[in-house]
Design an enzyme around this catalytic site. Structure first.
Site: not given
Length: 335
Positions: A109, A242, A273
């Protein structure tokens, strides 16, 4: 950064598609636990490379830069399902570059912020002039639909920025690191080697210790932010972490003592996500909302699998609202 462009698959998936551990209302349960209301799922025709191509073309259109001017393409991804060739080589060819250097970067990520740091150094030292940095993920085929704690969190998509020369530093020094001792917190159920030795087993899917990742992120990310802020007195107008889930973002924002005037990105509520794609997607959404403007200084921090992290200050790039065709460009950014 000269421009940003994004691609979101058209299939929008609501919380009602999922089930919960206690058979309660899935929308209420997921909103309360994650803040996520929808996410985008890639279709069979979408690949990591094709989504990256769409985002890259948009970024080039916004910047008014031709593909021939791009000499390096970096794709940050963990879901390109070919060991070779890299997705970046396909992207470079499909957008029409002329023999551009092309490689993939895998840092989970935090892949986008890692790739951005590499691109900034390439440009500043003169190795490259224009670098496309793309985060692209097709996560949904890598999920276990029966994992009610993990599967609803994720979505698919791609975001790209064009990095080029400037008369000032529009991308700050990176603060990054890793802790491989925690690598089991975000991993896959089995290795590919184990699966190939025993084809009767289930293929690898994403496995995550959510509570452990939450505790790690809310402790680490404020430290990274403090390190970045200690090296400059520039006014920060936006915070784009993030997009893991809203609870993590809110916990980090509370503990960093950022001024209330700082706009905090919240694209996770609509996109889920999206791993390495989440920061450029959130950047686009924040600019479209007018909560931040082109040229504002934003603090971006990626964190996740590895466990790895990377963050830096950036000047927000030019963009076009996603509802507008990419035949015209927004006023050009200067960094």
């Amino acid at each position: 950064m000269l421009s940003v462009g994004t691609y979101r698959p058209p299939d929008v998936v609501t919380n009602d598609r999922f089930r919960t551990p206690d058979a309660s209302d899935p929308d209420l349960w997921l909103r309360r636990r994650t803040g996520i209301t929808t996410r985008h799922y890639a279709g069979d025709h979408d690949t990591v490379a094709s989504m990256a191509v769409a985002a890259a073309r948009r970024a080039l259109d916004v910047a008014g830069t031709g593909a021939d001017d791009v000499d390096t393409v970096i794709v940050a991804t963990s879901t390109h399902m070919l060991c070779t060739p890299p997705a970046a080589a396909e992207v470079a060819y499909e957008i029409g570059t002329t023999n551009a250097a092309a490689f993939d970067l895998s840092a989970g990520c935090s892949g986008f912020t890692h790739a951005l740091a590499v691109a900034a150094d390439l440009v500043s030292c003169g190795t490259s002039e224009h670098v496309l940095v793309i985060g692209s993920e097709k996560l949904t085929p890598r999920l276990d639909p029966d994992d009610v704690y993990t599967a609803p969190l994720f979505g698919d998509g791609a975001g790209a920025v064009l990095v080029g020369p400037s008369d000032r530093d529009g991308i700050g020094r990176v603060a990054w690191g890793s802790d491989g001792g925690r690598r089991g917190s975000i991993t896959q159920t089995i290795t590919w080697d184990d699966y190939l030795r025993d084809r009767t087993s289930r293929p690898p899917v994403l496995a995550m210790d959510g509570p452990a990742v939450f505790r790690w992120a809310v402790e680490l990310v404020p430290q990274v932010i403090a390190q970045i802020r200690s090296e400059t007195d520039v006014e920060i107008k936006a915070f784009i972490p993030h997009q893991a889930n809203r609870r993590i973002t809110e916990a980090i924002a509370r503990s960093t003592a950022l001024p209330p005037t700082v706009a905090v990105a919240d694209d996770v509520t609509m996109s889920g996500n999206t791993s390495a794609a989440s920061i450029p997607l959130a950047m686009q959404s924040l600019l479209e909302s007018r909560a931040a403007a082109v040229g504002d200084v934003a603090l971006i921090v990626g964190f996740g699998a590895g466990l790895c992290w990377a963050g830096q200050l950036v000047e927000l790039p030019a963009f076009l609202p996603t509802t507008e065709p990419s035949t015209t460009t927004e006023a050009k950014a200067t960094a």
